[in-house]
Write a protein that holds these residues in place. Structure first.
Motif, mmCIF file in Angstrom:
data_model
loop_
_atom_site.group_PDB
_atom_site.id
_atom_site.type_symbol
_atom_site.label_atom_id
_atom_site.label_comp_id
_atom_site.label_asym_id
_atom_site.label_seq_id
_atom_site.Cartn_x
_atom_site.Cartn_y
_atom_site.Cartn_z
ATOM 1 N N LYS A 180 -18.896 -12.883 20.494
ATOM 2 C CA LYS A 180 -19.162 -11.822 19.508
ATOM 3 C C LYS A 180 -19.678 -10.566 20.221
ATOM 4 O O LYS A 180 -20.355 -10.657 21.258
ATOM 5 C CB LYS A 180 -20.157 -12.309 18.452
ATOM 6 C CG LYS A 180 -21.534 -12.610 19.017
ATOM 7 C CD LYS A 180 -22.553 -12.921 17.934
ATOM 8 C CE LYS A 180 -23.906 -13.156 18.598
ATOM 9 N NZ LYS A 180 -24.899 -13.804 17.827
ATOM 10 N N ALA A 185 -12.375 -6.754 20.996
ATOM 11 C CA ALA A 185 -12.240 -6.990 19.558
ATOM 12 C C ALA A 185 -10.959 -7.770 19.269
ATOM 13 O O ALA A 185 -10.950 -8.706 18.456
ATOM 14 C CB ALA A 185 -12.223 -5.660 18.816
ATOM 15 N N TYR A 186 -9.910 -7.409 19.952
ATOM 16 C CA TYR A 186 -8.629 -8.074 19.738
ATOM 17 C C TYR A 186 -8.709 -9.549 20.156
ATOM 18 O O TYR A 186 -8.256 -10.440 19.439
ATOM 19 C CB TYR A 186 -7.557 -7.345 20.550
ATOM 20 C CG TYR A 186 -6.153 -7.813 20.271
ATOM 21 C CD1 TYR A 186 -5.502 -7.449 19.096
ATOM 22 C CD2 TYR A 186 -5.461 -8.596 21.193
ATOM 23 C CE1 TYR A 186 -4.205 -7.858 18.838
ATOM 24 C CE2 TYR A 186 -4.162 -9.009 20.946
ATOM 25 C CZ TYR A 186 -3.542 -8.631 19.769
ATOM 26 O OH TYR A 186 -2.267 -9.044 19.519
ATOM 27 N N LEU A 222 -2.120 -3.690 16.310
ATOM 28 C CA LEU A 222 -3.456 -3.547 15.738
ATOM 29 C C LEU A 222 -3.478 -3.380 14.226
ATOM 30 O O LEU A 222 -4.531 -3.390 13.612
ATOM 31 C CB LEU A 222 -4.185 -2.375 16.406
ATOM 32 C CG LEU A 222 -4.437 -2.575 17.904
ATOM 33 C CD1 LEU A 222 -5.101 -1.350 18.507
ATOM 34 C CD2 LEU A 222 -5.293 -3.803 18.165
ATOM 35 N N ASN A 254 0.470 -11.582 16.543
ATOM 36 C CA ASN A 254 -0.528 -12.517 17.058
ATOM 37 C C ASN A 254 -0.051 -13.080 18.383
ATOM 38 O O ASN A 254 0.753 -13.996 18.435
ATOM 39 C CB ASN A 254 -0.753 -13.651 16.063
ATOM 40 C CG ASN A 254 -1.879 -14.549 16.500
ATOM 41 O OD1 ASN A 254 -2.171 -14.654 17.688
ATOM 42 N ND2 ASN A 254 -2.524 -15.188 15.552
ATOM 43 N N ASP A 263 -2.665 -4.307 10.155
ATOM 44 C CA ASP A 263 -2.919 -5.544 9.408
ATOM 45 C C ASP A 263 -1.795 -6.524 9.681
ATOM 46 O O ASP A 263 -0.624 -6.160 9.650
ATOM 47 C CB ASP A 263 -2.969 -5.239 7.901
ATOM 48 C CG ASP A 263 -4.268 -4.506 7.572
ATOM 49 O OD1 ASP A 263 -5.220 -4.632 8.374
ATOM 50 O OD2 ASP A 263 -4.304 -3.794 6.549
ATOM 51 N N ILE A 285 -11.275 -11.445 20.265
ATOM 52 C CA ILE A 285 -12.104 -12.201 19.313
ATOM 53 C C ILE A 285 -11.300 -12.493 18.044
ATOM 54 O O ILE A 285 -11.285 -13.612 17.538
ATOM 55 C CB ILE A 285 -13.403 -11.422 18.996
ATOM 56 C CG1 ILE A 285 -14.288 -11.407 20.255
ATOM 57 C CG2 ILE A 285 -14.140 -12.046 17.820
ATOM 58 C CD1 ILE A 285 -15.505 -10.534 20.164
ATOM 59 N N LYS A 286 -10.574 -11.486 17.605
ATOM 60 C CA LYS A 286 -9.743 -11.671 16.419
ATOM 61 C C LYS A 286 -8.707 -12.782 16.649
ATOM 62 O O LYS A 286 -8.331 -13.507 15.725
ATOM 63 C CB LYS A 286 -9.038 -10.354 16.108
ATOM 64 C CG LYS A 286 -8.687 -10.215 14.648
ATOM 65 C CD LYS A 286 -8.191 -8.817 14.352
ATOM 66 C CE LYS A 286 -6.891 -8.904 13.586
ATOM 67 N NZ LYS A 286 -6.085 -7.696 13.695
ATOM 68 N N GLN A 287 -8.279 -12.910 17.886
ATOM 69 C CA GLN A 287 -7.252 -13.896 18.202
ATOM 70 C C GLN A 287 -7.836 -15.252 18.592
ATOM 71 O O GLN A 287 -7.120 -16.113 19.080
ATOM 72 C CB GLN A 287 -6.375 -13.385 19.337
ATOM 73 C CG GLN A 287 -5.783 -12.029 19.096
ATOM 74 C CD GLN A 287 -4.468 -12.099 18.358
ATOM 75 O OE1 GLN A 287 -3.715 -13.046 18.516
ATOM 76 N NE2 GLN A 287 -4.182 -11.116 17.546
ATOM 77 N N ASN A 295 -13.941 -17.186 21.566
ATOM 78 C CA ASN A 295 -15.198 -17.556 20.959
ATOM 79 C C ASN A 295 -16.371 -16.713 21.469
ATOM 80 O O ASN A 295 -17.266 -17.209 22.149
ATOM 81 C CB ASN A 295 -15.447 -19.044 21.228
ATOM 82 C CG ASN A 295 -16.406 -19.626 20.235
ATOM 83 O OD1 ASN A 295 -16.638 -19.041 19.176
ATOM 84 N ND2 ASN A 295 -16.988 -20.773 20.571
#
Ligand code: GLN
Length: 482
Positions: free
Chosen positions: A201, A191-192, A249, A255, A251, A194-196, A199
């Motif tokens: 899912k 998840a991390y 993790l 990064n 908000d 992907i957030k960063q 590419n």
């Protein structure tokens, strides 16, 4: 001749002694060696400055402060790290390592600190929606990880094949470019990523839920484990642990790829990349050069020794030389490196530092090649030369030294230069045992910025530059000798 040999052997002994001797510094506070995964964000990753950060890393730092110990970090692939703990090469592992029943038979784990589970991720364009779409396909997993075990476990049922990668980032990349259709990875990590900007899912719910724990070899490092747990308790109580987790993790959390997602390919030039990663690249390059230089010099000494043994009148000496060359030329270098770094300490219980293990690997492997062409070179001097020298009354040793060898040396110099260049390139294999040389530096940089093409191009160019310099230097030396 004999004296010559004895002094050569003494020299080799001395050199090996120097590199094997472990520094015997005893500090007041204990210092532990701890391994971590090369890249497993948000738990561990290298920053631009070459420092290790992440939940595990910050946690370890805080715990060590509270419990008064220091540590030397040895990042390597998760799989190699697990083996290094078992071999006693490192004291502990903190690498988002799942506490599993199977591992409990060889590891002692600290207090569980993070709950995780395994998910499957696919390319955003993929029409794979779940495990049942995997029939006949190939998926990617990370060697030795709980995700890999899970994938293997269910592969029969769903009819897919599994390929293995040593680090998470290479695995994601393989899926992103479509070589494999899905990756099995720990949920928080996937998840991390992907957030960063990775590419991919996630298409499944977390399976095989498990907790992460700090690991030491079973029954071998109770003291460190106790300290870790005590320190962990403290940082949980005073809120530091929560702060650390939030740092990555929460908000607007850290990064780690520093806006890699919007650094479109044409905005960053290779030059920007070099500047950004200057210190990491320099350190990697220096390590590569150190390995190459020490490796070349010692392998040359060992190889010349083997080569001379190979042309001695004694059958035993020749047999010995051929056998050693046969064994070490026959073994893949990676196997040899693992054998020395993981295998031998496993048997003896004696630690061998990674750099030393790397140099020994180079000596044995490159030395075998050198031995082969050195004795070949001497043998290719026309036999008449030796006979003529002997018939003039020169004893065998003197005839070899004064007549045959000087001619042989000329024949073997080009092979030496070739071998030097090969040695430089071969050092990249040693990244597998946790030496952060140039290749490993590349892996670490990509894990951060996802710019596979640019980073590997940059690393390739750096190797070529160094190889060109080395070739010039060798040619210059060659001219002097001739
Ligand atoms: N949690 C997984 C395991 O323990 C993966 C750990 C990792 O890849 N660093 O197997």
């Amino acid at each position: 001749m004999r004296k010559w040999l004895i002094s050569l052997m003494a020299l080799v002994g001395l050199a090996v002694g120097i590199i094997v001797s472990v520094p015997a510094a005893h500090a007041a506070t204990p210092n532990y060696t701890i391994t971590t995964d090369t890249t497993f964000p948000p738990f561990e990753f290298q920053t631009d400055g070459g420092k290790y950060r992440g939940i595990d890393m910050d946690m370890l730092k805080e715990i060590s402060k509270r419990e008064n110990f220091t540590y030397t970090l040895k990042p390597m692939s998760f799989n190699a790290g697990v083996q290094a703990v078992q071999a006693g090469q490192v004291d502990g592992i903190v690498a988002g390592m799942s506490i599993t029943d199977e591992r409990k038979s060889t590891f002692d784990f600290g207090t569980p600190y993070y709950k995780s589970g395994i998910v499957m991720a696919v390319s955003p364009k993929s029409d794979i929606k779940g495990l049942s779409d995997l029939k006949g396909k190939t998926v990617a997993a990370k060697t030795g990880s709980a995700g890999a075990d899970y994938a293997r476990e269910i592969s029969k049922k769903y009819g897919f094949k599994v390929t293995f990668f040593n680090d998470s980032n290479t695995m994601y990349n393989d899926v992103a470019i479509g070589n494999t259709v899905a990756a099995f990875e720990d949920q928080p990590v996937m998840a991390y990523a992907i957030k960063q900007g990775t590419n991919l899912k996630i298409v499944t719910k977390p399976a095989k839920g498990n907790w992460y724990g700090f690991g030491v070899k079973k029954a071998a490092n109770a003291e460190l484990l106790k300290k870790f747990n005590a320190g962990y308790d403290k940082i949980v109580k005073d809120g530091t642990y929560d702060k650390i987790v939030k740092r990555y993790l929460g908000d607007g959390g850290y990064n780690y790829k520093k806006n890699a997602a919007d650094q479109t390919a044409d905005k960053t030039t290779i030059w920007d990349l070099v500047k950004e990663n200057q210190s990491a690249l320099l350190n990697g390059l220096v390590k590569t050069l150190e390995l190459t230089m020490v490796g070349i010099i010692l392998a040359a000494i060992w190889g010349i020794f083997l080569g001379i043994l190979g042309v001695m009148p004694s059958k035993l000496a020749r047999g010995l030389s051929t056998t050693i060359i046969y064994i070490f030329r026959g073994l893949p270098m990676l196997v040899l490196a693992f054998f020395i770094y993981i295998g031998i300490p496993n048997l003896t219980g004696q630690k061998i530092p990674a750099f030393t293990a790397g140099v020994i690997t180079l000596i044995l492997n490159e030395g075998a090649y050198i031995g082969a062409f050195v004795s070949g070179g001497f043998k290719s001097v026309a036999p008449g030369q030796l006979e003529a020298a002997r018939s003039l009354g020169l004893p065998y040793g003197k005839a070899m030294r004064k007549v045959v060898m000087p001619q042989g040396v000329r024949l073997i110099i080009p092979s030496f230069i070739n071998q030097f260049i090969i040695t430089l390139k071969d050092t990249s294999i040693l990244s597998a045992i946790g030496i952060i040389e140039l290749t490993q530096t590349g892996t670490l940089i990509i894990a951060r910025n996802l710019q596979g093409f640019r980073v590997w191009l940059m690393i390739a160019v750096l190797y070529l530059i160094v190889i060109t310099l080395l070739t010039w230097l060798s040619n210059w030396v060659e001219k002097r000798i001739k």
